[in-house]
Design a protein around this motif. Structure first.
Motif, PDB file in Angstrom:
ATOM      1  N   GLN A  68       0.847  -1.192   0.000  1.00 45.41           N
ATOM      2  CA  GLN A  68       0.000   0.000   0.000  1.00 45.41           C
ATOM      3  C   GLN A  68       0.884   1.244   0.000  1.00 45.41           C
ATOM      4  O   GLN A  68       1.996   1.235   0.539  1.00 45.41           O
ATOM      5  CB  GLN A  68      -0.942  -0.009   1.204  1.00 45.41           C
ATOM      6  N   ARG A  69       0.357   2.298  -0.596  1.00 42.90           N
ATOM      7  CA  ARG A  69       1.164   3.527  -0.773  1.00 42.90           C
ATOM      8  C   ARG A  69       0.252   4.748  -0.693  1.00 42.90           C
ATOM      9  O   ARG A  69      -0.886   4.719  -1.152  1.00 42.90           O
ATOM     10  CB  ARG A  69       1.873   3.498  -2.125  1.00 42.90           C
ATOM     11  N   LYS A  70       0.817   5.826  -0.099  1.00 42.45           N
ATOM     12  CA  LYS A  70       0.137   7.125  -0.029  1.00 42.45           C
ATOM     13  C   LYS A  70       1.033   8.161  -0.685  1.00 42.45           C
ATOM     14  O   LYS A  70       2.205   8.295  -0.332  1.00 42.45           O
ATOM     15  CB  LYS A  70      -0.146   7.529   1.418  1.00 42.45           C
ATOM     16  N   VAL A  71       0.489   8.905  -1.664  1.00 45.64           N
ATOM     17  CA  VAL A  71       1.268   9.847  -2.471  1.00 45.64           C
ATOM     18  C   VAL A  71       0.645  11.238  -2.389  1.00 45.64           C
ATOM     19  O   VAL A  71      -0.582  11.390  -2.502  1.00 45.64           O
ATOM     20  CB  VAL A  71       1.334   9.394  -3.949  1.00 45.64           C
TER      21      VAL A  71
ATOM     22  N   LEU B 157       0.669  14.479 -11.447  1.00 46.75           N
ATOM     23  CA  LEU B 157      -0.617  13.844 -11.737  1.00 46.75           C
ATOM     24  C   LEU B 157      -0.442  12.472 -12.393  1.00 46.75           C
ATOM     25  O   LEU B 157      -1.350  11.642 -12.352  1.00 46.75           O
ATOM     26  CB  LEU B 157      -1.455  14.756 -12.631  1.00 46.75           C
ATOM     27  N   SER B 158       0.710  12.248 -12.993  1.00 50.77           N
ATOM     28  CA  SER B 158       0.973  10.934 -13.600  1.00 50.77           C
ATOM     29  C   SER B 158       0.980   9.820 -12.558  1.00 50.77           C
ATOM     30  O   SER B 158       0.813   8.637 -12.899  1.00 50.77           O
ATOM     31  CB  SER B 158       2.311  10.955 -14.347  1.00 50.77           C
TER      32      SER B 158
ATOM     33  N   THR C 227       4.446 -13.313 -22.165  1.00 53.77           N
ATOM     34  CA  THR C 227       4.771 -13.663 -20.781  1.00 53.77           C
ATOM     35  C   THR C 227       4.337 -12.629 -19.754  1.00 53.77           C
ATOM     36  O   THR C 227       4.221 -12.943 -18.578  1.00 53.77           O
ATOM     37  CB  THR C 227       6.291 -13.882 -20.626  1.00 53.77           C
ATOM     38  N   LEU C 228       4.116 -11.371 -20.174  1.00 55.45           N
ATOM     39  CA  LEU C 228       3.816 -10.316 -19.220  1.00 55.45           C
ATOM     40  C   LEU C 228       2.472  -9.645 -19.514  1.00 55.45           C
ATOM     41  O   LEU C 228       2.119  -9.426 -20.672  1.00 55.45           O
ATOM     42  CB  LEU C 228       4.914  -9.248 -19.232  1.00 55.45           C
ATOM     43  N   SER C 229       1.763  -9.346 -18.443  1.00 50.39           N
ATOM     44  CA  SER C 229       0.562  -8.514 -18.514  1.00 50.39           C
ATOM     45  C   SER C 229       0.693  -7.392 -17.497  1.00 50.39           C
ATOM     46  O   SER C 229       1.642  -7.360 -16.706  1.00 50.39           O
ATOM     47  CB  SER C 229      -0.690  -9.348 -18.215  1.00 50.39           C
ATOM     48  N   GLN C 230      -0.259  -6.465 -17.515  1.00 48.67           N
ATOM     49  CA  GLN C 230      -0.285  -5.372 -16.554  1.00 48.67           C
ATOM     50  C   GLN C 230      -1.706  -5.186 -16.028  1.00 48.67           C
ATOM     51  O   GLN C 230      -2.665  -5.254 -16.788  1.00 48.67           O
ATOM     52  CB  GLN C 230       0.164  -4.048 -17.190  1.00 48.67           C
ATOM     53  N   VAL C 231      -1.787  -4.975 -14.705  1.00 49.57           N
ATOM     54  CA  VAL C 231      -3.008  -4.423 -14.137  1.00 49.57           C
ATOM     55  C   VAL C 231      -2.882  -2.912 -14.233  1.00 49.57           C
ATOM     56  O   VAL C 231      -1.891  -2.335 -13.772  1.00 49.57           O
ATOM     57  CB  VAL C 231      -3.201  -4.862 -12.672  1.00 49.57           C
ATOM     58  N   GLN C 232      -3.854  -2.259 -14.844  1.00 48.36           N
ATOM     59  CA  GLN C 232      -3.796  -0.811 -15.051  1.00 48.36           C
ATOM     60  C   GLN C 232      -5.050  -0.146 -14.491  1.00 48.36           C
ATOM     61  O   GLN C 232      -6.154  -0.671 -14.647  1.00 48.36           O
ATOM     62  CB  GLN C 232      -3.664  -0.479 -16.544  1.00 48.36           C
ATOM     63  N   PHE C 233      -4.847   0.995 -13.832  1.00 47.29           N
ATOM     64  CA  PHE C 233      -5.984   1.796 -13.393  1.00 47.29           C
ATOM     65  C   PHE C 233      -5.534   3.237 -13.196  1.00 47.29           C
ATOM     66  O   PHE C 233      -4.343   3.509 -13.008  1.00 47.29           O
ATOM     67  CB  PHE C 233      -6.600   1.244 -12.093  1.00 47.29           C
ATOM     68  N   THR C 234      -6.489   4.149 -13.272  1.00 47.64           N
ATOM     69  CA  THR C 234      -6.248   5.566 -13.024  1.00 47.64           C
ATOM     70  C   THR C 234      -7.160   6.006 -11.882  1.00 47.64           C
ATOM     71  O   THR C 234      -8.390   5.874 -11.965  1.00 47.64           O
ATOM     72  CB  THR C 234      -6.523   6.406 -14.285  1.00 47.64           C
ATOM     73  N   ILE C 235      -6.549   6.510 -10.819  1.00 45.39           N
ATOM     74  CA  ILE C 235      -7.307   6.913  -9.641  1.00 45.39           C
ATOM     75  C   ILE C 235      -8.130   8.154  -9.994  1.00 45.39           C
ATOM     76  O   ILE C 235      -7.589   9.139 -10.522  1.00 45.39           O
ATOM     77  CB  ILE C 235      -6.357   7.189  -8.463  1.00 45.39           C
ATOM     78  N   PRO C 236      -9.422   8.158  -9.728  1.00 49.15           N
ATOM     79  CA  PRO C 236     -10.281   9.272 -10.153  1.00 49.15           C
ATOM     80  C   PRO C 236     -10.057  10.539  -9.328  1.00 49.15           C
ATOM     81  O   PRO C 236      -9.614  10.499  -8.187  1.00 49.15           O
ATOM     82  CB  PRO C 236     -11.693   8.723  -9.925  1.00 49.15           C
ATOM     83  N   ASN C 237     -10.355  11.670  -9.958  1.00 48.96           N
ATOM     84  CA  ASN C 237     -10.364  12.983  -9.298  1.00 48.96           C
ATOM     85  C   ASN C 237      -9.009  13.356  -8.697  1.00 48.96           C
ATOM     86  O   ASN C 237      -8.938  14.010  -7.660  1.00 48.96           O
ATOM     87  CB  ASN C 237     -11.450  13.038  -8.210  1.00 48.96           C
ATOM     88  N   ALA C 238      -7.939  12.931  -9.350  1.00 47.25           N
ATOM     89  CA  ALA C 238      -6.606  13.324  -8.891  1.00 47.25           C
ATOM     90  C   ALA C 238      -6.364  14.788  -9.250  1.00 47.25           C
ATOM     91  O   ALA C 238      -6.586  15.199 -10.395  1.00 47.25           O
ATOM     92  CB  ALA C 238      -5.542  12.443  -9.533  1.00 47.25           C
ATOM     93  N   LYS C 239      -5.915  15.571  -8.271  1.00 50.27           N
ATOM     94  CA  LYS C 239      -5.669  16.994  -8.488  1.00 50.27           C
ATOM     95  C   LYS C 239      -4.395  17.420  -7.784  1.00 50.27           C
ATOM     96  O   LYS C 239      -3.968  16.790  -6.813  1.00 50.27           O
ATOM     97  CB  LYS C 239      -6.842  17.821  -7.967  1.00 50.27           C
ATOM     98  N   VAL C 240      -3.788  18.496  -8.291  1.00 54.48           N
ATOM     99  CA  VAL C 240      -2.626  19.077  -7.623  1.00 54.48           C
ATOM    100  C   VAL C 240      -3.047  19.494  -6.215  1.00 54.48           C
ATOM    101  O   VAL C 240      -4.077  20.147  -6.023  1.00 54.48           O
ATOM    102  CB  VAL C 240      -2.072  20.283  -8.406  1.00 54.48           C
TER     103      VAL C 240
END
Length: 692
Positions: free
Chosen positions: A105-108, A116-117, A170-183
């Motif tokens: 788990q991570r907090k940024v 924002l990336s 051989t490789l896949s990715q789980v991808q998601f974009t966290i909603p409502n990300a703002k500076v």
């Protein structure tokens, strides 16, 4: 179990004291629990310890254990049952029922628009669903937090917005974009990785592409699994270890009942953002982290994996059928016998075998530890290990003493310093002896090199010979091998020229590329179709009678480049100024920046010897003399000598540089910096002539 893990984690949290300008996160006991985002975190807008940072990791936590949930994993992935192979056939398959579980788990904090990336998260994983190699990512959750009208607004990632993208076979990715990300906002996310132990990576890295304020890595291993762990990197990582006798509520773990377990917390603070540093083979050798590898298991008796290097050797033998592949009957038998029959010299025989095999099988660009050699023989193309297996068979069957040396690529990191390793072995090279004690190193990936000419990525400083199973002579034990000094890149340049009264120098240049320089030259010619020196000479003036010798012979230890040149110098009134070395492509141009704390790691040892003779007109005199220089590192690993004088109407210059080692510690930097400065100064100095 879970409650205890959380309580222990909380007990060893440090006070976080980080100052942001225009906002302060004050000292506090930071009980990292998802969903607890403070007003201070949201109001802060600059990270004082790195004001250039677009974002900063406020805190992150990883928990790792080995568990017996393999059958649950197979059910979720719908993979076939594990076939019975039998313990006697391959004891290393005893890890098949176990998985490595990693909770993360991570907090940024987002500080600038560039941060924002961080809201877009990509988690790579293996998509090979076989009985022996399985992996999945599960339990993905994420939230964003922003301030609106003085209130904290929370947005949760929807399950349907989590997608799986297949990258290759051989490789896949789980991808998601966290909603409502703002500076100014804060992001949180978590997931769990479950990996079959047969291919699990137990290493951990603390450093990211943005600064990390606080990070905990926790491991919990039952004593049925003996795991070696080693801290690496220049930053302080605090540890706390406890031995426990936990109770059991999960029946899948009941086979560990009565066993102890060892829990270790690794805590890192104030880790700066990762930045690539020049002249480092592999940055992961120096980034903060924990190297780990399974040493042994002891739930069905003691089964070593990498307790000693002999265990590694046995594992290589069992899993790859190494002896069979590398010491079996000779491929191309009739052709090689006919080829070698008239050759008497042992070195010439080795070269003939090397040349023949590399002509028959082209390298496909792949490094591996073992692949079936017959496939490469059939197709005419193969990995370096397939080519090496064919080479070893031919050398062995022709009575040569030959054995493998295990290596990792420089670019992928060194072997651990404190314990043996199987997981970090990438491939092997070949060492062959002659009856008079000469040793030669070979590899199938050396497309443009001969004996002792390996690609620099293979010239590691901690390769490992294999022991008794691979024919080491009686009394000779396996051990570390430093491959950095088996050869050097040698350059010899001879320049003969004459300056006329109109300021034009005409002459002849010969450059001899020796040993590794010859290999690098052939690689460059193949890639760019021309040489660096020729490009420079054509930009400076005109060249004529351009000739190359031995550039098509990929085993030759010498290539010669020869041409005539004509260069018009710039004049200022009656004065002419020029560098007596004329060209710069063959000069040593390294510099060492101030404040560097990591070692300097060059590619290969090298020597440069340039001799220049420029005849000057009788009606010109030298009015600005250059001074000689002589510098030497106290260890003797680096020296430089520069002499210049007028002899019989000629300016005679000699430039001699020797670098005998490739890795220099920070303790050498003061001396090296001084020497490098003088070398670069002499590279650029010019003589000044005036008309009488």
């Amino acid at each position: 179990m879970t409650n205890f893990k959380i309580s222990l984690y909380t007990r060893y949290l440090f006070l976080l004291l980080f100052i942001f300008s225009v906002g302060i996160i004050s000292a506090q006991k930071y009980a990292y629990k998802l969903g607890e985002v403070s007003m201070a975190e949201l109001e802060a807008n600059v990270f004082a310890k790195d004001t250039t940072a677009d974002a900063v990791i406020i805190s992150e936590y990883a928990y790792r254990t080995i568990s017996s949930k393999k059958y649950t994993l197979r059910k979720r992935l719908k993979t076939p049952e594990i076939p019975s192979r039998g313990f006697a056939q391959n004891r290393y398959y005893d890890m098949i029922p176990y998985v490595l579980e990693t909770e993360f788990q991570r907090k940024v904090k987002i500080l600038k628009s560039g941060g924002l990336s961080q809201a877009t998260v990509e988690i790579p994983f293996y998509n090979i669903h076989s009985p022996y190699r399985e992996e999945l990512i599960e339990g993905v959750e994420a939230w964003s937090y922003v301030l609106q009208n003085g209130e904290i607004v929370r947005n949760k990632l929807k399950k349907e917005d989590v997608r799986i993208v297949r990258m290759n076979d051989t490789l896949s990715q789980v991808q998601f974009t966290i909603p409502n990300a703002k500076v100014g906002g804060v992001l949180e996310y978590k997931f769990k990785r479950v990996t079959s132990m047969e291919y699990a990576n137990l290493n951990w890295e603390f450093q990211s592409d943005i600064p990390t304020m606080f990070s905990i890595y926790e491991t919990f291993y039952y004593d049925a699994f003996v795991v070696n762990q080693e801290i690496k990197g220049p930053f302080e990582i605090k540890t706390h270890a406890e031995t426990e006798h936990p109770g059991f509520t999960d029946v899948s773990q009941s086979e560990f009942a009565g066993r102890n377990a060892r829990r270790i917390l690794y805590v890192a603070q104030d880790i700066p953002a990762f930045k690539k540093v020049d002249r480092i083979w592999c940055m992961k050798d120096y980034t903060p982290g924990v190297r780990s590898e399974l040493l042994a298991t002891r739930y069905m008796g003691y089964v070593p994996y990498a307790d000693k290097w002999e265990d590694v050797e046995n594992r290589v033998s069992v899993e790859s059928q190494f002896n069979k592949n590398n010491y079996g009957s000779m491929f191309y038998g009739k052709e090689l016998k006919a080829l070698l029959k008239p050759i008497k010299s042992e070195r010439e025989k080795i070269e003939a075998i090397y040349r023949f095999v590399k002509k028959k099988i082209k390298w496909n660009g792949v490094y591996s530890l073992y692949d079936e050699p017959q496939e490469a023989v059939n197709k005419g193309v193969g990995s370096n290990s397939q080519i090496n297996a064919v080479l070893m068979r031919a050398l062995y069957r022709n009575k040569f003493y030959v054995y493998p040396i295990l290596v990792n690529l420089r670019s992928e990191g060194r072997f651990p310093a404190s314990f043996p390793t199987y997981e970090r072995i990438k491939t092997y090279i070949i060492c062959v002896h002659t009856s008079d004690g000469e040793k030669y190193y070979l590899d199938g990936s050396a497309e443009y090199g001969g004996l002792n000419m390996l690609p620099s990525d293979l010239m590691t400083d901690n390769g490992r010979t294999l022991a008794r199973s691979f024919m080491l002579s009686e009394g000779q034990s396996n051990g570390n091998v430093n491959l950095t000094d088996i050869n050097s890149a040698d350059t010899h340049v001879n320049i003969i020229g004459r300056l006329d009264e109109n300021g034009r120098i005409k002459g002849q240049l010969e450059q001899v590329y020796g040993n590794l320089s010859a290999m690098f030259f052939r690689e460059n010619i193949h890639r760019n179709k021309t040489s660096n020196l020729r490009n420079e000479a054509e930009k400076l003036g005109q060249i004529s009678d351009y000739q190359l010798a031995n550039h098509l012979d990929n085993l030759s230890d010498k290539v010669t480049e020869n041409f005539g040149f004509s260069i018009q110098l710039q004049q200022s009134g009656e004065n002419i100024s020029f560098n007596p070395l004329l060209f710069s492509s063959f000069l040593f141009k390294e510099q060492l920046e101030e404040g560097r704390t990591l070692p300097v790691e060059f590619d290969v040892p090298k020597s440069i010897h340039i001799h220049s003779e420029i005849e000057i007109p009788e009606n010109y005199e030298l009015i600005q003399h250059l001074q000689p220089a002589q510098e030497k590192l106290s260890s003797g690993a680096f020296d430089f000598q520069y002499t210049i004088a007028v002899q019989d109407g000629k300016i005679v210059t000699d430039y001699v540089l020797n670098m005998r080692e490739v890795v220099f510690a920070p303790t050498d930097f003061d001396e090296l910096r001084k020497i490098f400065y003088i070398v670069v100064e002499k590279n650029q100095e010019k003589v000044l002539l005036k008309k009488r």
